[in-house]
Design a protein around this motif. Sequence first.
Motif, PDB file in Angstrom:
ATOM      1  N   PRO A  83      51.570  68.545  74.079  1.00 11.16           N
ATOM      2  CA  PRO A  83      51.772  69.645  73.121  1.00 11.16           C
ATOM      3  C   PRO A  83      52.646  69.337  71.964  1.00 11.16           C
ATOM      4  CG  PRO A  83      52.579  70.326  75.086  1.00 11.16           C
ATOM      5  CD  PRO A  83      52.114  68.816  75.379  1.00 11.16           C
ATOM      6  N   PHE A  84      52.305  69.694  70.690  1.00 11.27           N
ATOM      7  CA  PHE A  84      53.292  69.494  69.559  1.00 11.27           C
ATOM      8  C   PHE A  84      54.492  70.325  69.735  1.00 11.27           C
ATOM      9  CE2 PHE A  84      48.966  69.029  67.300  1.00 11.27           C
ATOM     10  CZ  PHE A  84      49.525  67.828  66.588  1.00 11.27           C
ATOM     11  N   PHE A  85      55.609  69.562  69.145  1.00  6.64           N
ATOM     12  CA  PHE A  85      56.808  70.319  69.263  1.00  6.64           C
ATOM     13  C   PHE A  85      56.743  71.169  67.848  1.00  6.64           C
ATOM     14  CE2 PHE A  85      61.477  69.712  67.978  1.00  6.64           C
ATOM     15  CZ  PHE A  85      61.800  70.692  68.794  1.00  6.64           C
ATOM     16  N   HIS A  90      47.204  75.330  70.049  1.00  2.00           N
ATOM     17  CA  HIS A  90      46.008  75.325  70.627  1.00  2.00           C
ATOM     18  C   HIS A  90      45.744  73.909  70.461  1.00  2.00           C
ATOM     19  CE1 HIS A  90      45.153  75.680  66.029  1.00  2.00           C
ATOM     20  NE2 HIS A  90      44.096  75.069  66.710  1.00  2.00           N
ATOM     21  N   GLU A  91      46.357  72.638  69.795  1.00  2.00           N
ATOM     22  CA  GLU A  91      45.984  71.494  69.779  1.00  2.00           C
ATOM     23  C   GLU A  91      47.168  70.571  70.841  1.00  2.00           C
ATOM     24  OE1 GLU A  91      45.723  69.412  66.168  1.00  2.00           O
ATOM     25  OE2 GLU A  91      44.666  71.195  65.143  1.00  2.00           O
ATOM     26  N   GLN A  92      46.398  69.930  71.499  1.00  2.00           N
ATOM     27  CA  GLN A  92      46.923  68.849  72.418  1.00  2.00           C
ATOM     28  C   GLN A  92      46.387  67.501  72.320  1.00  2.00           C
ATOM     29  OE1 GLN A  92      48.625  70.616  76.017  1.00  2.00           O
ATOM     30  NE2 GLN A  92      48.461  68.720  77.067  1.00  2.00           N
TER      31      GLN A  92
END
Length: 144
Positions: A83-85, A90-92
């Motif tokens: 997952p984004f910091f 919802h984007e991984q």
Amino acid sequence: MDEYFLEPTQQAGAQLFSRGLTGEVVMLNLLRFKDIADYAAHPEIAPEAAISGKAAFQKYIDHAQPFLKSSGGELMFMGTGGPFFIGPDHEQWDLVMLVKQRSLADFMAFASNPEYLAGLGHRTAALQDSRLLPIVQSKDGNIE
């Protein structure tokens, strides 16, 4: 509805060439795998038993590496995503890669090589979604 990206569009190709990139190009790849690889579009290269998307992508890497190297390219970095910091929840992305090529022309020669294309189905079978961003290094540390 989710939108997935697996192949470049004609418009994206035209935009890439209109940038007038010279010198080395690095391709930033963000990749999300299917749980189970889907070889329906490429049964001729499908393994006998079902495999994961991750395993199918490894088959793609193993197939593509010799063609990448012979075209002057280099897999600079490959690492596990997540997952984004800073970014959308919802984007991984499962895998992040940096692939360097001597030039855009060399990249296109690699990407259109018929022997390379014969194994591209492993990539297609593996991926649920992807992003590919061509980048060039700034000169003298300045924003251009």
